[in-house]
Scaffold this motif. Structure first.
Motif, PDB file in Angstrom:
ATOM      1  N   LEU A   2       5.248   0.259 -11.782  1.00  0.00           N
ATOM      2  CA  LEU A   2       4.964  -1.150 -11.599  1.00  0.00           C
ATOM      3  C   LEU A   2       3.961  -1.324 -10.467  1.00  0.00           C
ATOM      4  N   SER A   3       2.969  -2.162 -10.678  1.00  0.00           N
ATOM      5  CA  SER A   3       1.960  -2.401  -9.655  1.00  0.00           C
ATOM      6  C   SER A   3       2.488  -3.402  -8.637  1.00  0.00           C
ATOM      7  N   THR A   4       2.593  -2.985  -7.389  1.00  0.00           N
ATOM      8  CA  THR A   4       3.009  -3.858  -6.306  1.00  0.00           C
ATOM      9  C   THR A   4       1.966  -3.780  -5.195  1.00  0.00           C
ATOM     10  N   TYR A  22      -5.444  -3.113  -5.416  1.00  0.00           N
ATOM     11  CA  TYR A  22      -5.912  -4.357  -6.021  1.00  0.00           C
ATOM     12  C   TYR A  22      -4.863  -5.466  -5.878  1.00  0.00           C
ATOM     13  N   ALA A  23      -3.603  -5.115  -6.066  1.00  0.00           N
ATOM     14  CA  ALA A  23      -2.541  -6.094  -5.856  1.00  0.00           C
ATOM     15  C   ALA A  23      -2.457  -6.482  -4.382  1.00  0.00           C
ATOM     16  N   GLN A  24      -2.715  -5.516  -3.499  1.00  0.00           N
ATOM     17  CA  GLN A  24      -2.700  -5.798  -2.066  1.00  0.00           C
ATOM     18  C   GLN A  24      -3.830  -6.749  -1.682  1.00  0.00           C
ATOM     19  N   PHE A  64      -0.431  -3.616 -17.713  1.00  0.00           N
ATOM     20  CA  PHE A  64      -0.267  -4.458 -16.534  1.00  0.00           C
ATOM     21  C   PHE A  64      -0.558  -3.690 -15.248  1.00  0.00           C
ATOM     22  N   ASP A  65      -1.064  -2.469 -15.379  1.00  0.00           N
ATOM     23  CA  ASP A  65      -1.416  -1.658 -14.215  1.00  0.00           C
ATOM     24  C   ASP A  65      -2.718  -2.199 -13.630  1.00  0.00           C
ATOM     25  N   HIS A  66      -2.651  -2.706 -12.391  1.00  0.00           N
ATOM     26  CA  HIS A  66      -3.839  -3.296 -11.766  1.00  0.00           C
ATOM     27  C   HIS A  66      -4.928  -2.268 -11.507  1.00  0.00           C
ATOM     28  N   SER A  67      -4.576  -0.985 -11.498  1.00  0.00           N
ATOM     29  CA  SER A  67      -5.592   0.048 -11.303  1.00  0.00           C
ATOM     30  C   SER A  67      -6.425   0.268 -12.557  1.00  0.00           C
ATOM     31  N   LEU A  68      -5.914  -0.168 -13.703  1.00  0.00           N
ATOM     32  CA  LEU A  68      -6.609   0.042 -14.971  1.00  0.00           C
ATOM     33  C   LEU A  68      -7.274  -1.221 -15.492  1.00  0.00           C
TER      34      LEU A  68
END
Length: 508
Positions: free
Chosen positions: A372-374, A380-382, A419-423
């Motif tokens: 999970l992207s946190t 990117y989420a940061q 939903f992976d913010h890195s992708l």
């Protein structure tokens, strides 16, 4: 290293290149940059069912019957057909592609509700270790019920709440646990948390946290109850003490002669509950208001709970403006209060910002939920969080707003790689990993490549193919992404329980 946009080239690159230590799984997930849903079938012929979610391992699609009586479980399959043309990509799909059964095969249908109970359509927890599902049925809640047996006044009552432990492989009901005249928040698993084989159930009406264990044999076993008592032998100790201080019947005449009233026994309920007593001892000199308040709970690990105290409306609606709330970290083994924070504490927000993964704690046996992207594991989420923090007009209100999400609902986020913010980059106002309904939009939801910021990888249109002709009816959409396959379901529905419009998005 340059990564080709061609899937075949990337497979060949994987064969000849060795990833850095500890990065093989993350590198494998980057294949989803090429494996995306590329085709949509609109308005699929679908049974009249209520969609819940995929299990975290992707083997099961959990749904319920429209009358909230039956659990219906499907196995995801794939559309298969043959094409004799030279250009199969431009060839029309067969007629069977418009049928729900072409993508999902029904495993079984089992009735869970009985005696006036209905299935809670927003509740489902999955135990990946032994592939058990936890479901809930309940009767209609009533307001103004008398507060008897230690219940808290002003909280609604539900005559019967039943939790069902179901083996998802064949639908066998292995065990049940019933709560009478209680109130447990079932919507989106707000009042229940699962960690490994431990289940925490929060009774708002009686201010207790019931800890159950799911055995491999399929039994629900009581571990402890936290609230009125903290240690297992607290009740025995208090009852023994009460018997020691009670006035024996044979000495009552002598007591009256000394001017004592025989009715002056120790008042019932003179002690606070064990949990609140420890909390008051921790903060010591009365900064805590001694009224009875509901609590929400989350496992941080097998020994620690994050408990949220607040008013009933604030605990359920999570309003950050009018309702004070407090967070407590409690050690179940030692019964100690580890820390105490108000919902405006900068210290707690700093911990939340730096160590958000700990607040998203998932079972150690869960593999897919670890991605999970946190904002503590994804730059990117940061950056997005810091941008929102900078734009906030009031920092204290921003802190309250962010902390109002705690404790996070159990298994409320999809582990899908899309939903992976890195992708991928997408509009979180329209779609996100969080399991929530969204207001329907006529515009397609775009997923943009992170590696190539101007490249559209795929898009999802949740509404009908030709647009929304009825603009006067308020409509909502929900999304179910498979945790592994390039497969997603979008469901369009109205507030009037009309048949839902189901679209299937998949890689053709």
């Amino acid at each position: 290293m340059f990564r080709s946009s061609n899937l075949t080239a990337r497979v060949f690159e994987r064969q000849i290149c060795t990833p850095a230590p500890g990065t093989s799984v993350h590198r494998a997930r980057r294949f989803y940059e090429n494996l995306v849903p590329s085709h949509t079938i609109f308005d699929v012929e679908c049974p009249d069912i209520l969609f819940r979610k995929f299990s975290d391992d992707g083997q099961y699609l959990v749904t319920f019957s429209r009358n909230h009586q039956d659990l219906i479980v499907y196995r995801p399959t794939w559309l298969s057909f043959s094409c004799r043309e030279l250009d199969c990509n431009s060839h029309e799909l067969p007629a069977k592609a418009n049928k729900f059964e072409s993508f999902f095969s029904q495993l079984y249908s089992v009735t869970l509700s009985s005696s006036g109970e209905l299935i809670s359509k927003d509740f489902f927890l999955y135990s990946e270790k032994n592939q058990y599902g936890l479901f809930a049925t309940s009767t209609v809640q009533t307001h103004g019920a008398p507060a008897v047996g230690g219940a808290i006044p002003g909280i609604p009552s539900i005559e019967k709440i039943t939790f069902h432990l179901v083996r998802l492989e064949d639908g066998a009901i292995l065990d049940q646990r019933v709560f009478h005249n209680d109130y447990i928040s079932l919507a989106h698993s707000l009042g229940v948390f699962l960690y490994d084989d431990l289940v925490a159930i929060v009774s708002l009406r009686y201010q207790k946290i019931h800890i159950l264990q799911i055995r491999d044999s399929g039994n629900l076993v009581d571990v402890r109850s936290i609230g009125e008592y903290c240690h297992e032998d607290d009740e025995l100790f208090l009852n023994s003490s009460a018997q020691c201080i009670s006035i024996p019947q044979r000495n009552r005449t002598h007591s009256i002669g000394n001017g004592l009233n025989p009715s002056q026994d120790a008042p019932a309920g003179s002690f606070l509950s064990g949990l609140k007593q420890r909390l008051l001892s921790y903060i010591y000199q009365g900064i805590w208001n001694e009224e009875d308040d509901p609590a929400l709970v989350q496992f941080l690990d097998r020994h620690h709970l994050l408990i949220k105290f607040g008013s009933f409306d604030g605990g359920v609606a999570r309003n950050t403006d009018n309702h004070p709330a407090f967070f407590v970290v409690y050690n179940m083994e030692t019964t100690d209060i580890i820390s105490f924070y108000p919902n405006s504490a900068d210290e707690l927000y700093t911990l939340f910002e730096l160590f958000s993964d700990h607040f998203h704690s998932s079972s150690k046996n869960s593999f897919y939920m670890n991605f999970l992207s946190t904002h503590s594991n994804n730059v990117y989420a940061q950056d997005q969080l810091r941008c929102n923090k900078t734009k906030a007009s009031s920092l204290p209100q921003f802190v309250k707003k962010m902390l109002s999400a705690l404790p996070f609902n159990c298994q409320s986020q999809s582990p899908s790689p899309y939903f992976d913010h890195s992708l991928f980059r997408y509009d979180e106002k329209l779609i996100s990993a969080t399991d929530r309904h969204r207001q329907l939009t006529d515009h397609p939801i775009k997923f943009i490549s992170r590696r190539h910021p101007n490249v559209l990888k795929f898009k999802i249109k949740p509404g009908p193919e030709c647009g929304n002709s009825d603009t006067g009816t308020k409509k909502f959409s929900s999304f179910l992404f498979h945790p592994i396959l390039p497969l997603a379901i979008s469901v369009q529905q109205t507030v009037f329980l009309q048949p839902a419009v189901v679209n299937i998005h998949f890689r053709r």
